[in-house]
Design a protein around this motif. Structure first.
Motif, PDB file in Angstrom:
ATOM      1  N   TYR A 178       4.404  53.764  75.276  1.00  0.00           N
ATOM      2  CA  TYR A 178       4.629  52.977  76.489  1.00  0.00           C
ATOM      3  C   TYR A 178       6.086  53.089  76.941  1.00  0.00           C
ATOM      4  N   ARG A 179       6.999  53.166  75.973  1.00  0.00           N
ATOM      5  CA  ARG A 179       8.411  53.308  76.309  1.00  0.00           C
ATOM      6  C   ARG A 179       8.727  54.690  76.886  1.00  0.00           C
ATOM      7  N   LEU A 180       8.126  55.713  76.297  1.00  0.00           N
ATOM      8  CA  LEU A 180       8.406  57.087  76.720  1.00  0.00           C
ATOM      9  C   LEU A 180       7.722  57.436  78.026  1.00  0.00           C
ATOM     10  N   GLN A 181       6.603  56.784  78.316  1.00  0.00           N
ATOM     11  CA  GLN A 181       5.764  57.188  79.438  1.00  0.00           C
ATOM     12  C   GLN A 181       5.954  56.245  80.633  1.00  0.00           C
ATOM     13  N   GLU A 182       7.225  55.939  80.916  1.00  0.00           N
ATOM     14  CA  GLU A 182       7.494  55.176  82.128  1.00  0.00           C
ATOM     15  C   GLU A 182       7.159  56.008  83.363  1.00  0.00           C
ATOM     16  N   HIS A 183       7.232  57.319  83.206  1.00  0.00           N
ATOM     17  CA  HIS A 183       6.775  58.251  84.247  1.00  0.00           C
ATOM     18  C   HIS A 183       6.066  59.392  83.535  1.00  0.00           C
ATOM     19  N   ARG A 184       5.125  60.000  84.214  1.00  0.00           N
ATOM     20  CA  ARG A 184       4.302  61.034  83.577  1.00  0.00           C
ATOM     21  C   ARG A 184       4.126  62.201  84.555  1.00  0.00           C
ATOM     22  N   VAL A 185       4.317  63.405  84.043  1.00  0.00           N
ATOM     23  CA  VAL A 185       4.144  64.620  84.845  1.00  0.00           C
ATOM     24  C   VAL A 185       3.183  65.546  84.107  1.00  0.00           C
ATOM     25  N   GLU A 186       2.167  66.028  84.804  1.00  0.00           N
ATOM     26  CA  GLU A 186       1.227  66.985  84.222  1.00  0.00           C
ATOM     27  C   GLU A 186       1.404  68.327  84.924  1.00  0.00           C
ATOM     28  N   LEU A 187       1.661  69.371  84.143  1.00  0.00           N
ATOM     29  CA  LEU A 187       1.864  70.708  84.697  1.00  0.00           C
ATOM     30  C   LEU A 187       0.589  71.536  84.538  1.00  0.00           C
ATOM     31  N   PRO A 188       0.177  72.235  85.590  1.00  0.00           N
ATOM     32  CA  PRO A 188      -1.064  73.029  85.510  1.00  0.00           C
ATOM     33  C   PRO A 188      -0.838  74.315  84.725  1.00  0.00           C
TER      34      PRO A 188
ATOM     35  N   ALA B 190      18.480  63.429  60.464  1.00  0.00           N
ATOM     36  CA  ALA B 190      19.913  63.682  60.536  1.00  0.00           C
ATOM     37  C   ALA B 190      20.282  64.400  61.821  1.00  0.00           C
ATOM     38  N   GLU B 191      19.429  65.315  62.279  1.00  0.00           N
ATOM     39  CA  GLU B 191      19.709  66.057  63.501  1.00  0.00           C
ATOM     40  C   GLU B 191      19.723  65.129  64.710  1.00  0.00           C
ATOM     41  N   LEU B 192      18.789  64.192  64.772  1.00  0.00           N
ATOM     42  CA  LEU B 192      18.688  63.287  65.918  1.00  0.00           C
ATOM     43  C   LEU B 192      19.750  62.186  65.880  1.00  0.00           C
ATOM     44  N   PHE B 193      19.848  61.487  64.755  1.00  0.00           N
ATOM     45  CA  PHE B 193      20.634  60.265  64.699  1.00  0.00           C
ATOM     46  C   PHE B 193      22.045  60.468  64.151  1.00  0.00           C
ATOM     47  N   GLY B 194      22.327  61.644  63.583  1.00  0.00           N
ATOM     48  CA  GLY B 194      23.642  61.896  63.033  1.00  0.00           C
ATOM     49  C   GLY B 194      23.805  61.291  61.647  1.00  0.00           C
ATOM     50  N   TYR B 195      24.969  61.510  61.047  1.00  0.00           N
ATOM     51  CA  TYR B 195      25.229  61.008  59.695  1.00  0.00           C
ATOM     52  C   TYR B 195      26.728  60.931  59.463  1.00  0.00           C
TER      53      TYR B 195
ATOM     54  N   GLN C 276      15.222  50.939  73.054  1.00  0.00           N
ATOM     55  CA  GLN C 276      15.293  49.522  73.405  1.00  0.00           C
ATOM     56  C   GLN C 276      16.731  49.020  73.474  1.00  0.00           C
ATOM     57  N   GLU C 277      17.562  49.479  72.518  1.00  0.00           N
ATOM     58  CA  GLU C 277      18.916  48.912  72.395  1.00  0.00           C
ATOM     59  C   GLU C 277      19.998  49.823  72.967  1.00  0.00           C
ATOM     60  N   HIS C 278      19.643  51.083  73.281  1.00  0.00           N
ATOM     61  CA  HIS C 278      20.619  52.058  73.788  1.00  0.00           C
ATOM     62  C   HIS C 278      21.784  52.218  72.817  1.00  0.00           C
ATOM     63  N   ARG C 279      21.478  52.126  71.523  1.00  0.00           N
ATOM     64  CA  ARG C 279      22.485  52.334  70.490  1.00  0.00           C
ATOM     65  C   ARG C 279      21.881  53.203  69.392  1.00  0.00           C
ATOM     66  N   VAL C 280      22.705  54.013  68.737  1.00  0.00           N
ATOM     67  CA  VAL C 280      22.238  54.862  67.658  1.00  0.00           C
ATOM     68  C   VAL C 280      23.099  54.612  66.431  1.00  0.00           C
ATOM     69  N   GLU C 281      22.430  54.469  65.267  1.00  0.00           N
ATOM     70  CA  GLU C 281      23.130  54.239  64.007  1.00  0.00           C
ATOM     71  C   GLU C 281      22.995  55.485  63.132  1.00  0.00           C
ATOM     72  N   PRO C 282      24.101  56.096  62.706  1.00  0.00           N
ATOM     73  CA  PRO C 282      24.018  57.314  61.891  1.00  0.00           C
ATOM     74  C   PRO C 282      23.522  57.015  60.478  1.00  0.00           C
ATOM     75  N   LEU C 283      22.993  58.038  59.823  1.00  0.00           N
ATOM     76  CA  LEU C 283      22.573  57.910  58.431  1.00  0.00           C
ATOM     77  C   LEU C 283      23.787  57.664  57.541  1.00  0.00           C
TER      78      LEU C 283
ATOM     79  N   ARG D  95      12.425  54.453  64.664  1.00  0.00           N
ATOM     80  CA  ARG D  95      13.871  54.524  64.898  1.00  0.00           C
ATOM     81  C   ARG D  95      14.170  54.934  66.327  1.00  0.00           C
ATOM     82  N   LEU D  96      13.374  55.886  66.854  1.00  0.00           N
ATOM     83  CA  LEU D  96      13.573  56.306  68.242  1.00  0.00           C
ATOM     84  C   LEU D  96      13.273  55.153  69.196  1.00  0.00           C
ATOM     85  N   LEU D  97      12.227  54.380  68.896  1.00  0.00           N
ATOM     86  CA  LEU D  97      11.890  53.224  69.735  1.00  0.00           C
ATOM     87  C   LEU D  97      13.054  52.246  69.790  1.00  0.00           C
ATOM     88  N   ARG D  98      13.702  52.023  68.663  1.00  0.00           N
ATOM     89  CA  ARG D  98      14.838  51.088  68.628  1.00  0.00           C
ATOM     90  C   ARG D  98      15.992  51.600  69.478  1.00  0.00           C
TER      91      ARG D  98
END
Length: 633
Positions: free
Chosen positions: A475-485, A382-387, A433-440, A427-430
């Motif tokens: 694979y979707r989230l890691q289009e770029h990767r940063v490692e902090l020391p 509910a916090e992420l996708f709304g309702y 991919q679609e750049h749309r969010v559907e509330p609960l 749900r996050l992957l969708r």
């Protein structure tokens, strides 16, 4: 109804009665003939069902220093709110030689206060921070059993499941959040010969104080209705407090349940279901049951979404490698690339993300941060996708757009992404991919334009291999990767700059405090497993506890930050004597093989033995050999 005031302690069974009860239960497998109370008998039964054996010692396995630091950081709010009560309890109970304990919601000891000298060594070790007293690990005990039953629990002597804990008595009270869920626990442990109930009332009061602070620490966009039957008690720890989101009750404390004669089902109800009128701004309130109360309503405040961090903070990470990482992250944001930031806890992942956002083309958009590990699985969706309105019990009247929608035009920062439940990962992957969010609860999908940045200290590749994280989402989230020391691997010059900045931010210099050169070297030498966050917390504590204008030296630092004492100086003669005595001992007092081992002539060894006063113990001609050695001198 919630009973707030602690009831009288139940009569204590004698040692003989407890021994008989244990024989009945553990040896004969039948209910004890002695009344032990619901909690003890219920816990014994659970422990046996888990396969625990009362006579078998349970291992004490404290967390590593790094893991304990991380656990403490996760409970930072609890520790801060509980600190005054820990000190109060330790001072009040000093004459009882008791240990005051703060544990998290899983029974892990976070902080301790008090004097444990009266306890045996094994008990002292078992009560150290980093040790878990969950019932499944330690058997029947006040900490684990109180969290299991979610109520005040006293376990005395032989009521403990394991024999090794029979010298202890413990009184524990869960610390509850605004919905009645345990967020931690207060415990007082001492010698089992102490009278039952000695800490009951004071621990309960301390827990209520912490819960009161916890509730008042809720987000400021929620209104607070404070009330009590006595006008003078409105504002005191005995007051009832309700958190209101418009006309919906979204939180309460135990006192509120007591004065309203109800239970935790109150949370989620409408205000007009409790009081005679919906507008509760009046000083006098009346419940549907006819109870008169004095009230005070604090209106909500509008809170801006996560403003950018001050630019000065970025200098903590801006070594050459970090400048390059920051520049690449800014370009990735401008290109709309999702990025994963990897690094140990406290090493600055969110601060780097905020700085990159401030430098990017999306700087005018929001930076919306959400910690996936801090929200229960039932709330994170509910916090992420709304309702929409009516999606679930307690939902707001007009629903909620959700944090992803709030990030439209800016950055969505998902901290601890490795803790996101698998069902939500799809749900996050969708959304990605679609750049749309559907509330609960239905409702029209909403188009969202945001860049997703994620942070974690977990090995996501390993989690994918173990089936705990979706490969397609990674694979979707890691289009770029940063490692902090981590802190310990940074160049010394960068660590010095960071210390100087963190010390300024602690407020110490503004009050005339000075860190001596020796204290600074101690701080530089410390490995800081919690990285920048741990270092900043330590410096804030130093500044808070020191007097204005104080010069802080190594002696003022916590014990774990002070340099180790120098080893005692040993003379050459002492070293030589030790080597000779050890060699002689290994060879049964025989001089010849001892001299061979030491690489010297036998006569030389005799001379050294005489000079150092080492008696020769070789049988037979030993004395004669010593005289010959002396003559050769």
């Amino acid at each position: 109804m919630i009973e707030l005031s602690p009831t009288a302690a139940r009569p204590a069974p004698s040692e003989a009665e407890l021994a008989r009860a244990r024989r009945d239960f553990f040896l004969r497998g039948r209910p004890p003939s002695v009344s032990l109370g619901r909690q003890v008998l219920g816990s014994w039964t659970r422990c046996v069902q888990r396969g625990l054996v009362a006579e078998r010692a349970c291992p004490v396995e404290p967390l590593t220093a790094a893991a304990l630091t991380e656990a403490r950081e996760r409970a930072e709010l609890l520790r801060r709110l509980a600190e005054p009560e820990l000190e109060f309890l330790a001072e009040t109970l000093a004459d009882t030689a008791s240990q005051v304990i703060l544990a998290n919601a899983y029974g892990l000891i976070l902080e301790t206060r008090g004097d444990t000298r009266a306890m045996d060594r094994a008990t002292r070790v078992a009560l150290l921070p980093g040790v878990s007293w969950a019932e499944a690990a330690m058997g029947t005990n006040a900490i684990g059993t109180a969290l299991t039953d979610n109520e005040l629990t006293e376990i005395w002597g032989s009521e403990h499941f394991h024999d090794q804990h029979h010298r202890l008595c413990c009184t524990a009270v869960p610390i509850l959040d605004h919905a009645g869920r345990p967020v931690g626990l207060l415990d007082v442990s001492g010698d089992a010969r102490l009278p039952r109930g000695y800490a009951r009332s004071i621990v309960m009061r301390a827990a209520r104080e912490i819960e009161h602070r916890w509730l008042l620490n809720a987000p400021e966009q929620l209104a607070r209705l404070r009330f009590h039957p006595a006008r003078a008690c409105v504002g005191a720890y005995q007051e009832g407090v309700l958190l209101l989101d418009e006309d919906r009750i979204v939180g309460a404390n135990r006192s509120a349940l007591q004065w309203l004669d109800t239970d935790w089902s109150l949370v989620g109800r409408r205000v007009d279901e409790v009081f005679d009128h919906a507008e509760v701004s009046a000083e006098r309130l009346r419940t549907h049951g006819g109870r008169q109360l004095f009230g005070q309503l604090q209106a909500p405040r509008r809170v801006q979404i996560d403003p950018p961090a001050p630019a000065e903070e970025s200098s903590l990470w801006l070594g050459e490698a970090q400048r390059s990482a920051l520049a690449r992250l800014r370009r990735a944001i401008d290109a709309g690339l999702a990025t994963v930031l990897l690094g140990e806890t406290g090493c600055g992942k969110e601060a780097l993300a905020r700085r990159a956002h401030a430098l990017s083309a999306r700087a005018s958009g929001p930076f919306v941060a959400i910690n996936c590990a801090a929200l229960p699985e039932t709330l994170i969706e509910a916090e992420l996708f709304g309702y929409v309105e009516g999606a679930f019990t307690g939902a707001r009247r007009r629903g909620s757009p959700g944090r992803i929608a709030e990030a439209d035009g800016g950055i969505l920062f998902l901290d601890e992404i490795g803790d996101m439940p698998l069902p939500l990962q799809s749900r996050l992957l969708r959304v990605l991919q679609e750049h749309r969010v559907e509330p609960l609860g239905g409702g029209a999908p909403r188009t969202v334009d945001c860049v997703v940045l994620c942070a974690t200290h977990c090995d996501l590749d390993a989690m994918v291999a173990e089936g705990r994280f979706r490969a397609d989402l990674l694979y979707r989230l890691q289009e770029h990767r940063v490692e902090l020391p981590p802190w310990r691997s940074l160049p010394e010059a960068q660590r010095r700059d960071a210390l100087a900045l963190l010390w300024r931010q602690s407020g110490g210099p503004a009050r005339g405090m000075v860190l001596s050169a020796a204290a600074l070297e101690c701080l530089l030498a410390h490995p800081w497993p919690g990285n920048f966050r741990q270092c900043a917390a330590a410096l804030r504590a130093l500044a808070a506890l020191a007097d204005d204008g104080a010069k802080i030296g190594p002696a003022d630092l916590p014990a774990e930050l002070r340099p180790a004492p120098a080893p005692p100086r040993v003379s050459l003669d002492e070293l030589g004597r030790g080597a000779i005595v050890a060699a002689l001992a290994r060879h049964g007092g025989k001089v010849a093989p001892a001299a061979t081992e030491l690489g010297i002539h036998r006569a030389t060894l005799y001379r050294q033995m005489r000079r150092l006063g080492i008696a020769a113990r070789e049988p037979g001609a030993t004395a004669q050999a010593v005289r010959k050695g002396n003559a050769g001198a």
